[in-house]
Design an enzyme around this catalytic site. Structure first.
Site, PDB file in Angstrom:
ATOM      1  N   SER A   1       0.798  -1.222   0.000  1.00  0.00           N
ATOM      2  CA  SER A   1       0.000   0.000   0.000  1.00  0.00           C
ATOM      3  C   SER A   1       0.830   1.270   0.000  1.00  0.00           C
ATOM      4  CB  SER A   1      -0.916   0.007   1.233  1.00  0.00           C
ATOM      5  OG  SER A   1      -0.141  -0.010   2.429  1.00  0.00           O
ATOM      6  N   CYS A   2       2.145   1.170   0.155  1.00  0.00           N
ATOM      7  CA  CYS A   2       2.962   2.370   0.345  1.00  0.00           C
ATOM      8  C   CYS A   2       3.900   2.682  -0.820  1.00  0.00           C
ATOM      9  CB  CYS A   2       3.778   2.246   1.638  1.00  0.00           C
ATOM     10  SG  CYS A   2       2.769   2.186   3.130  1.00  0.00           S
ATOM     11  N   PHE A   3       4.855   1.803  -1.076  1.00  0.00           N
ATOM     12  CA  PHE A   3       5.927   2.138  -2.012  1.00  0.00           C
ATOM     13  C   PHE A   3       5.425   2.581  -3.385  1.00  0.00           C
ATOM     14  CE2 PHE A   3       9.566  -0.474   0.115  1.00  0.00           C
ATOM     15  CZ  PHE A   3       9.428   0.306   1.247  1.00  0.00           C
TER      16      PHE A   3
END
Length: 423
Positions: free
Chosen positions: A262-264
């Protein structure tokens, strides 16, 4: 202290539960009534190691969940933990941030005494100062003398997020005033970690920069891995030697199928979008994303080189989550791989210890199996996409395949005669 966490997703739930474990009185606000019911029933709506134990200890005592914002007025700190999904142009969508800020501001009309509104969501630099603060002040009718603002980014790795919260490398506190920063620091008084005080914009940029740098290490390793494979060199031997340099470190140097989660992907895209909006050309960041998008498809190319046409062949995919110890499939490297297999006419059977239900919403047409053996039986090829520890123990199960072509996107197998995407 009394804390309201706005957003009961991955970051909000883990943070709220851990704050409750350290003794704070926490209310988690979420629009999803079923999620709220699960939290109040001590049942985590996501899988995260150690989370259920904390809910059993705190829910119904100093932790509760609600669909309303009533707790905000009496909370010392209201913390925004909503999603900032990637927009079509790659930028961060701040619609949920605005909604949360407005709702918090309306409740703060009723508050007496000094309150702090903190952002924990990953947001573009300037969001807290130029977006959240004016919206909260407008909706509340109050001034900066009554409400302080802070940015307190999270650095939680899925699968070990509870451990990371309790044992942080650093605690970043960005604030508009010293008073607001001191209150946020006080939240972590029971947790050992170096506290870094910055302006809110710097704290926002620290989060983006951390994720962008880690993503860059992964894409760099994959690029080197592709070269090593062509040269017949073991990239893991190379990176072991490289990682022993204290200036580099061995972390995030494992070549493979690329990064997901969900982030990078969204954060690198967002910071690149910010740069382009200012007339800059973030060549390196765009290359990081380009390499990552192409990397998982290399495993399909290797499979075709080994097995020939994939039309009407049964191909097994082991691992659907973007990493082990989670059921999260957001930007999983398995997703484009399955899509590529289906576009080539393959029949796909898949197994994952936790993530099959989530992937079924994207690809309902493929076969989901209850064990690796069921997925491998009569298969013409196998792609290993997630580093689940149980996969390292697989051996005789591969003999169930019609043709034992096994290709790894993560270096996890101990069985002989397997090939890696980068080795």
């Amino acid at each position: 202290m009394k804390i309201t966490i706005v957003g009961g997703g991955y970051v909000g739930l883990v943070s709220g539960a851990c704050f409750a474990k350290t003794g704070h009185d926490v209310t988690i606000v979420d629009v999803d009534s079923s999620k709220v019911g699960m939290i109040n029933s001590k049942k985590p709506p996501i899988y995260e190691k150690g989370l259920e134990e904390i809910l059993n200890e705190t829910a119904g005592k100093n932790l509760c969940a609600s669909t309303g914002y009533d707790s905000v007025a009496d909370s010392d700190v209201s913390m925004i933990c909503v999603g900032t999904p990637q927009g079509e142009d790659g930028s961060a969508n701040l619609a949920y941030i605005k909604q949360a800020a407005s709702s918090i501001g309306k409740e703060l009309k009723k508050s007496l005494g000094y309150r702090v509104v903190a952002v924990k969501s990953t947001v573009p630099p300037g969001t807290t100062e130029n977006f959240v603060r004016p919206e909260v002040l407008r909706a509340s009718g109050k001034s900066v003398d009554d409400i302080g603002f802070a940015m307190n980014p999270e650095f939680l790795r899925e699968g070990i997020a509870v451990f990371d919260f309790m044992n942080p490398d650093r605690i970043v506190v960005g604030s508009d005033t010293e008073k607001a920063g001191e209150i946020i620091e006080k939240l972590y008084s029971c947790i050992n970690g170096d506290v870094i005080h910055t302006k809110t914009t710097a704290a926002e940029m620290i989060k983006y920069t951390s994720n962008a740098f880690l993503a860059t290490k992964i894409s760099f390793s994959n690029e080197i891995g592709n070269i090593c494979k062509a040269l017949g060199v073991d990239v893991y031997e190379v990176m072991k030697g490289v990682g022993m340099d204290h200036r580099i470190s061995p972390y995030f140097l494992n070549a493979g199928a690329g990064f997901g989660g969900s982030c990078f992907p969204k954060d690198v895209s967002a910071i690149a979008s910010i740069a382009e909006g200012m007339g800059l050309d973030p060549v390196l960041l765009k290359s990081v994303l380009k390499i990552n998008d192409a990397q998982p498809l290399r495993i399909v190319e290797i499979l075709e080189n080994r097995a020939g046409s994939l039309k009407n062949k049964k191909i097994t995919v082991l691992g659907l989550a973007f990493k082990d110890n989670t059921d999260d499939i957001r930007d999983s490297r398995s997703t484009p791989v399955i899509g590529a297999l289906l576009s080539r006419g393959a029949h796909v059977s898949a197994y994952d210890p936790m993530a099959s239900g989530s992937m079924k919403k994207i690809y309902p047409e493929i076969e989901y199996c209850n064990s690796p053996s069921d997925a491998l039986r009569d298969s013409d090829g196998c792609l290993v996409m997630t580093e689940w520890p149980e996969f390292s123990e697989l051996d005789k199960e591969f003999s169930l395949m019609k043709s034992q072509i096994v290709i790894e996107g993560r270096r996890i197998l101990s069985v002989e005669d397997r090939e890696g995407i980068c080795w």
